[in-house]
Design a protein around this motif. Structure first.
Motif: not given
Length: 193
Positions: A110-121
């Motif tokens: 979750i932290s990495m997806l937020k960092k890369t702006k891909l949390i919506h996936l």
């Protein structure tokens, strides 16, 4: 960090690589390019010790990788170097979070997806992702491994030029402190990176 010294590789009587010498420093970004069949992927396979060189020396952190015992080789392949290819190994019928949770902690994902702006996936099924989105998730999977060296083997060949350039930029920003070696037949994709 990585050194090839007078490396030669033959299959039967066919010479694939002849007397190759180069050094790659820690944190360096390197492109190995050439036409199909020119030996680019062979360099990766030699570095991963998937195949045995005919002559020469390959070192990682000043140690000859040909001297690795099974335990050291396993650690090298699992913790030091990771490979990203054009084909991901994600499961279509699982969501992004379920795919990545097979290998890593959810909090890290979750932290990495937020960092890369891909949390919506996060909760999207992999089969519903575009080619570029799949590749980004595959790259994030590699990033979560905390490896020191990233080997990218023709990772953009299935993408159009615009998305290919975006993926290259994504990798370079995400792995800015890591050593990255790209293999590609298309030099032009890397001119501005």
């Amino acid at each position: 960090m990585i050194s090839f010294k007078n490396v030669t590789y033959k299959i039967k009587n066919k010479l694939i690589l002849s007397d190759i010498t180069f050094n790659i420093k820690r944190g360096e970004k390197v492109l190995i390019f050439g036409n199909s069949g020119s030996g680019k992927t062979t360099i990766f396979n030699l570095l991963l010790k998937n195949i045995k060189l005919t002559s020469g020396i390959i070192t990682y952190e000043s140690e000859n990788i040909n001297n690795y015992n099974n335990k050291k080789l396993l650690n090298y392949r699992q913790n030091e170097i990771i490979v990203i290819t054009q084909k991901d190994d994600l499961f279509d019928n699982l969501t992004v979070i379920d795919n990545l949770s097979l290998f890593y902690y959810q909090a890290d994902i979750i932290s990495m997806l937020k960092k890369t702006k891909l949390i919506h996936l996060l909760n999207r099924y992999v089969y519903s992702l575009s080619g570029g989105e799949r590749q980004r998730i595959n790259i994030i999977k590699a990033c979560l491994s905390n490896c020191n060296v990233l080997l990218c083997d023709e990772i953009t060949s299935a993408l159009d030029k615009e998305n290919a350039v975006k993926i290259i930029d994504f990798i370079i920003k995400l792995f800015k402190n890591k050593t990255i070696i790209f293999i590609s037949h298309d030099y032009n994709l890397f001119i501005n990176n």
